[in-house]
Design a protein around this motif. Structure first.
Motif, mmCIF file in Angstrom:
data_model
loop_
_atom_site.group_PDB
_atom_site.id
_atom_site.type_symbol
_atom_site.label_atom_id
_atom_site.label_comp_id
_atom_site.label_asym_id
_atom_site.label_seq_id
_atom_site.Cartn_x
_atom_site.Cartn_y
_atom_site.Cartn_z
ATOM 1 N N ILE A 377 -31.364 -5.923 35.491
ATOM 2 C CA ILE A 377 -30.091 -5.188 35.405
ATOM 3 C C ILE A 377 -29.346 -5.346 36.729
ATOM 4 N N ASP A 378 -30.094 -5.229 37.831
ATOM 5 C CA ASP A 378 -29.468 -5.363 39.148
ATOM 6 C C ASP A 378 -28.811 -6.721 39.342
ATOM 7 N N ALA A 379 -29.378 -7.729 38.715
ATOM 8 C CA ALA A 379 -28.854 -9.084 38.915
ATOM 9 C C ALA A 379 -27.494 -9.295 38.249
ATOM 10 N N ALA A 380 -27.134 -8.443 37.318
ATOM 11 C CA ALA A 380 -25.839 -8.608 36.647
ATOM 12 C C ALA A 380 -24.707 -8.251 37.610
ATOM 13 N N SER A 381 -23.607 -8.986 37.513
ATOM 14 C CA SER A 381 -22.463 -8.746 38.400
ATOM 15 C C SER A 381 -21.186 -8.828 37.578
ATOM 16 N N VAL A 382 -20.062 -8.499 38.203
ATOM 17 C CA VAL A 382 -18.781 -8.635 37.510
ATOM 18 C C VAL A 382 -18.646 -10.073 36.978
ATOM 19 N N ASP A 383 -18.941 -11.025 37.848
ATOM 20 C CA ASP A 383 -18.778 -12.431 37.451
ATOM 21 C C ASP A 383 -19.685 -12.815 36.287
ATOM 22 N N SER A 384 -20.956 -12.411 36.400
ATOM 23 C CA SER A 384 -21.885 -12.850 35.350
ATOM 24 C C SER A 384 -21.530 -12.216 34.005
ATOM 25 N N VAL A 385 -21.102 -10.959 34.043
ATOM 26 C CA VAL A 385 -20.761 -10.287 32.781
ATOM 27 C C VAL A 385 -19.489 -10.889 32.188
ATOM 28 N N LEU A 386 -18.496 -11.146 33.039
ATOM 29 C CA LEU A 386 -17.243 -11.731 32.529
ATOM 30 C C LEU A 386 -17.469 -13.141 31.992
ATOM 31 N N GLN A 387 -18.286 -13.891 32.729
ATOM 32 C CA GLN A 387 -18.591 -15.252 32.281
ATOM 33 C C GLN A 387 -19.234 -15.218 30.892
ATOM 34 N N PHE A 388 -20.171 -14.302 30.753
ATOM 35 C CA PHE A 388 -20.837 -14.139 29.456
ATOM 36 C C PHE A 388 -19.820 -13.774 28.369
ATOM 37 N N LEU A 389 -18.959 -12.819 28.667
ATOM 38 C CA LEU A 389 -18.000 -12.356 27.653
ATOM 39 C C LEU A 389 -17.022 -13.469 27.265
ATOM 40 N N ARG A 390 -16.623 -14.255 28.242
ATOM 41 C CA ARG A 390 -15.657 -15.323 27.952
ATOM 42 C C ARG A 390 -16.305 -16.455 27.154
ATOM 43 N N ALA A 391 -17.589 -16.672 27.422
ATOM 44 C CA ALA A 391 -18.281 -17.733 26.675
ATOM 45 C C ALA A 391 -18.701 -17.249 25.279
ATOM 46 N N ASN A 392 -18.722 -15.937 25.091
ATOM 47 C CA ASN A 392 -19.162 -15.380 23.805
ATOM 48 C C ASN A 392 -18.121 -14.401 23.286
ATOM 49 N N LYS A 393 -16.941 -14.899 23.012
ATOM 50 C CA LYS A 393 -15.857 -14.007 22.561
ATOM 51 C C LYS A 393 -16.261 -13.300 21.262
ATOM 52 N N PHE A 394 -15.809 -12.043 21.124
ATOM 53 C CA PHE A 394 -16.087 -11.318 19.878
ATOM 54 C C PHE A 394 -15.222 -11.913 18.791
ATOM 55 N N ARG A 395 -15.833 -12.705 17.921
ATOM 56 C CA ARG A 395 -15.020 -13.439 16.954
ATOM 57 C C ARG A 395 -14.617 -12.588 15.763
ATOM 58 N N ASP A 396 -15.589 -11.998 15.132
ATOM 59 C CA ASP A 396 -15.172 -11.144 14.016
ATOM 60 C C ASP A 396 -16.039 -9.896 13.907
ATOM 61 N N PHE A 397 -15.513 -8.949 13.187
ATOM 62 C CA PHE A 397 -16.132 -7.639 13.089
ATOM 63 C C PHE A 397 -16.439 -7.330 11.631
ATOM 64 N N THR A 398 -17.661 -6.918 11.393
ATOM 65 C CA THR A 398 -17.999 -6.416 10.064
ATOM 66 C C THR A 398 -17.691 -4.922 10.080
ATOM 67 N N VAL A 399 -16.906 -4.471 9.107
ATOM 68 C CA VAL A 399 -16.475 -3.074 9.117
ATOM 69 C C VAL A 399 -16.851 -2.391 7.800
ATOM 70 N N VAL A 400 -17.357 -1.181 7.902
ATOM 71 C CA VAL A 400 -17.598 -0.351 6.713
ATOM 72 C C VAL A 400 -16.954 1.014 6.960
ATOM 73 N N THR A 401 -16.251 1.524 5.973
ATOM 74 C CA THR A 401 -15.716 2.881 6.095
ATOM 75 C C THR A 401 -16.153 3.720 4.895
ATOM 76 N N ILE A 402 -16.376 4.994 5.146
ATOM 77 C CA ILE A 402 -16.622 5.957 4.065
ATOM 78 C C ILE A 402 -15.645 7.106 4.285
ATOM 79 N N GLY A 403 -14.916 7.463 3.264
ATOM 80 C CA GLY A 403 -13.991 8.573 3.432
ATOM 81 C C GLY A 403 -12.881 8.544 2.417
ATOM 82 N N PRO A 404 -11.899 9.427 2.592
ATOM 83 C CA PRO A 404 -10.824 9.535 1.603
ATOM 84 C C PRO A 404 -9.791 8.412 1.698
ATOM 85 N N LYS A 405 -9.829 7.587 2.738
ATOM 86 C CA LYS A 405 -8.755 6.619 2.928
ATOM 87 C C LYS A 405 -9.306 5.295 3.459
#
Lengths: 411, 406
Positions: A377-405
């Motif tokens: 955990i200590d080894a993670a840095s702003v750079d390493s986390v951003l690099q990871f996020l940019r290389a692994n963009k959130f492409r799509d989201f599976t969504v489920v809703t329960i409710g009146p709308k």
């Protein structure tokens, strides 16, 4: 330095792992058997719920009542659960009663009575649990989310489907137990106060030396629908969403964990700040890392009244997507401290450690030490986390809703 | 384990139990206030105020408060009940003083209008959330039915109406009257240095002014009523039963806990064998809830609509035979073992210990070691449990059910 973990393999192949804890008088243990929902034959959805009840309704020479009274008399607190890959049967109790408890569990695992009339009751309760889920939309939405997100059959509903439960027979269920209570593939984990050598000797005696092959791997298919809505005239729309991320074996695992913590670690994290503190859209909003051995994702829940549902999901998804744009040093530090504290504090509880090391061993093939986790955990840095996020963009989201709308998603 | 205490001249109690072998510590402010201390006009204010305490002080904004906590990695939160509001944090020893100072500062909040207006939305979302949790909703509604218009029947969350009508000014007034140091306890459990903690709290809280903050304790006996609410979107029948029990100060509370375990523990109890094991109900539990000067047994059952007559019949028989024939030695032994092991396991964590430590002080101004509680449980006799059952008559209950149209 004292050894932080114990490990021994029984003649039958069962792996015994343990984490000794000096400060406690309790012992927790967990039998993790390869009898999870994903391996059940088609048409048997919910068999796990029946099995986890049925095996305790009499075992060895004891009937249901006698077995339960024995366990209660030992002050044993049971925890049994069915997951995607395993059925876990465990307990926590005062360590002086551990030996007797293991004898009872050996009966439950090796010699459950499995009577027909007890099957009917276990199955009826399983059906009732499915129905009761309708009155607990928050829990139900997360279950449905896993079902849609994970490639089939990994996310298969562990509670069950009513029609399939109705057609399940005692014979079929017995067969599932016989085939999948495979000791050679079972992980036995314990944590707390115990005498490791004594436990190993006892376990060797209790569980004889029959080795068996693992069940052949099943074929992994694809995930389900990107958006599912279940109508319910309740007070809130319960929104669940999940997007893919790296598995625990990945080199970027800790970067992913820190990223999730920036998003939803503490109350200063982004989701809580943007959705609740600034906009007052929700009471409950949170995201967490969730994984199986073969897939992982970031799972998010938000509950809100119908007129705010669309704005809520829009803000949540915007926060996911904004994460890769930039993270401050302060945010990373808070995320890391939060993760490390949580790990250390969990290590004070014998039952959470027994569960934790069992999962570690199954997923990673080894148990991670507290020091290793802290170091990574200590080894993670702003750079390493951003690099990871940019290389692994959130492409799509599976969504489920329960409710009146319904909400608009992915159109 | 070592117990420490210091009562400041302004009435604030500072108590601690040191456990050097723990890896972390847990701290909390226990405020002796909750929904039963509210008038009808401000119902829900205790809980709403609990949210507002995180919104900062003259010096700190709400965002800065959250950041300050998260910098320490603390697991922090608060909860409000009918008679207590508790602010707590579990934290590693190196951050303990920082977290304590933060709590001290927050106990004298700004309660700004703009924060109040935003947070009102969050409170209403929380009310909506609990409406979708019938198992919780029915307990609140049944409590109201049981205690009637008395303050113990007040809802903790309040209603949409009472929250809409509440003003920030009313909240500030309530705060001033209830968060007096003599109505608060600061407690600490786990690995910490008492001297340092004590001087930190003393320094931070010494200027808080003492003032009257009494709780009225008259006439809180419940009533016997029976009602049903129809709710079209429900799939199961949810049943809550409430009957009188002993208070948090009563010596018989240990016998009451044993009684509740025998009748309604999750597994192995009379409810379990008659209802759950036979698949008549999927959930059936009875809990003992000791309160200030009073107490109640709460039963919660969830089952199929068609099974309701069978369920109520079984419950009737269980309570009747309890009063007629009492409990067995075997049941006593088992219940004691279950309670004792749960007690020991819970207290292995500083957070678990904090709750017992704090509440013992709040209710009885008494320090009890885990051993004291263990001995008290072990010492309960079968006669005590049987005569308690006869006296309290748990079969005479208020009943509320909620379910789909019949």
């Amino acid at each position: 330095m004292a050894k932080s973990f114990d490990k021994h393999i029984l003649k039958n192949g069962m792996v015994i792992i343990g984490e000794p804890m000096k400060a406690v008088g309790s012992a927790a243990f967990d039998f993790m058997m390869p009898c999870g929902a994903a391996i059940f034959p088609q048409g048997c959805c919910g068999a796990g719920s029946v099995i986890e009840d049925w095996i305790f309704r009499g075992a060895g020479k004891r009937n249901s009542r006698q077995l339960c009274d024995m366990m209660d008399g030992l002050g044993l607190h049971r925890s049994t659960s069915v997951g995607s890959s395993h059925l876990s049967a465990g307990a926590v109790l005062e360590s002086s009663n551990l030996e007797q408890a293991l004898e009872l569990y050996a009966d439950v695992i090796l010699r459950p009575t499995l009577q027909q009339e007890q099957f009917e009751l276990a199955r009826q309760l399983a059906i009732d649990e499915v129905k009761a889920l309708d009155d607990d939309p928050r829990q139900k939405v997360m279950l449905k989310l896993r079902e849609q997100f994970y490639p089939s059959p990994l996310g298969r509903n562990v509670v069950g489907e009513i029609e399939e439960l109705k057609s399940l027979t005692a014979e079929k269920t017995k067969q599932i137990i016989k085939e999948n209570f495979n000791l050679s593939q079972t992980i036995f984990a314990m944590a707390g106060k115990y005498d490791f050598d004594a436990v190993c000797r006892q376990m060797e005696k209790l569980f004889e030396a029959n080795t068996r092959e693992a069940a052949p791997p099943f074929k992994i298919g694809v995930g389900g629908k990107k958006y599912t809505h279940i109508h319910n005239d309740g007070a809130q729309v319960h929104i669940a969403l999940m997007t893919e991320t790296v598995k625990p074996t990945d080199k970027d695992y800790y970067n992913a964990r820190v990223a999730v913590s920036v998003l939803s670690g503490g109350m200063s994290a982004r989701l809580f700040t943007e959705v609740r503190e600034k906009r007052g859209l929700c009471y409950a909003v949170s995201a967490r890392y969730h994984c199986l051995k073969d897939a992982a994702g970031i799972m998010c829940y938000a509950g809100t009244t119908p007129e705010k549902a669309q704005e809520t999901i829009d803000v949540v998804i915007a926060e996911f997507n904004r994460l890769g744009d930039g993270i401050s040093e302060e945010e990373i530090q808070r995320a890391k401290v939060g993760l490390k504290s949580a790990v250390i504090m969990q290590s004070e509880s014998s039952s959470s450690r027994a569960g934790g090391i069992a999962d570690d061993y199954y997923i990673l093939g080894k148990v991670r030490s507290l020091d290793e986790i802290k170091r990574k955990i200590d080894a993670a840095s702003v750079d390493s986390v951003l690099q990871f996020l940019r290389a692994n963009k959130f492409r799509d989201f599976t969504v489920v809703t329960i409710g009146p709308k319904k909400i608009k998603h992915g159109i | 384990m070592e117990f420490k205490k210091n009562i400041l001249p302004n009435g604030l109690s500072i108590i601690g139990e040191v456990n050097k072998s723990a890896k972390s510590a847990a701290v909390g402010f226990f405020v002796r206030t909750g929904s039963r201390d509210e008038s009808k006009e401000v119902n829900g204010v205790s809980h709403f105020l609990e949210h507002m305490m995180f919104k900062g002080t003259k010096r700190l904004s709400s965002f800065e408060v959250n950041e300050a906590f998260d910098r320490t990695g603390a697991q922090f939160n608060a909860f409000t009940s009918e008679e207590n509001t508790v602010y707590y944090a579990a934290v590693l020893p190196e951050y303990l003083i920082e977290v304590i100072n933060l709590w001290i500062e927050l106990m004298r909040p700004a309660l700004r209008d703009e924060d109040f207006n935003i947070e009102k939305n969050v409170i209403k979302e929380e009310i909506a959330m609990y409406k979708d949790l019938p198992g919780h909703d029915i307990l609140e509604k049944c409590r109201k039915l049981y205690f009637g218009d008395g303050p113990c029947g007040n809802s903790v969350l309040g209603s949409d109406e009472s929250i809409n009508d509440l003003t920030a000014e009313q909240m500030r007034g309530y705060f001033a009257s209830r968060y007096a140091p003599n109505n608060m306890v600061f407690a600490c459990a786990g690995n910490f240095q008492w001297g340092k903690i004590c001087s930190t709290v003393e320094q931070g809280c010494t200027k808080w002014e003492k003032q009257p903050a009494e709780r009225k304790l008259e006439d809180y006996l419940g009533r016997i009523k029976k009602e049903r609410i129809e709710k079209a979107n429900l799939s199961r029948e949810h049943i809550c039963l409430i009957s009188p029990a002993v208070s948090a100060q009563d010596k018989r509370r240990f016998a009451a806990a044993i009684l509740a375990t025998i009748v309604g523990d999750d597994v192995g109890s009379r409810f379990f064998w008659e209802l759950v094991d036979k698949a008549i109900a999927e959930t059936a539990s009875l809990q003992f809830s000791p309160m200030d000067g009073t107490g109640a047994f709460y039963t919660y059952i969830s089952c199929d609509n068609q099974n309701v007559p069978m369920v109520l019949d079984a419950v009737k028989h269980i309570f009747e035979s309890l009063c007629r024939s009492g409990v067995t030695e075997e049941e006593m032994r088992t219940a004691k073992n279950k309670i004792l092991s749960a007690l020991v396991i819970k207290n292995e964590l500083p957070m678990g210990r904090l709750v017992d430590l704090g509440f013992n002080w709040v209710y009885s101004q008494q320090y009890r070691t885990i051993e004291d509680d263990i001995n008290a449980i072990k010492g309960v006799t079968i006669d005590e449990v049987c005569s308690l059952a006869k006296e309290l008559k748990p079969g005479q209950f208020t009943q509320l059910s909620m379910g789909p149209a019949k």
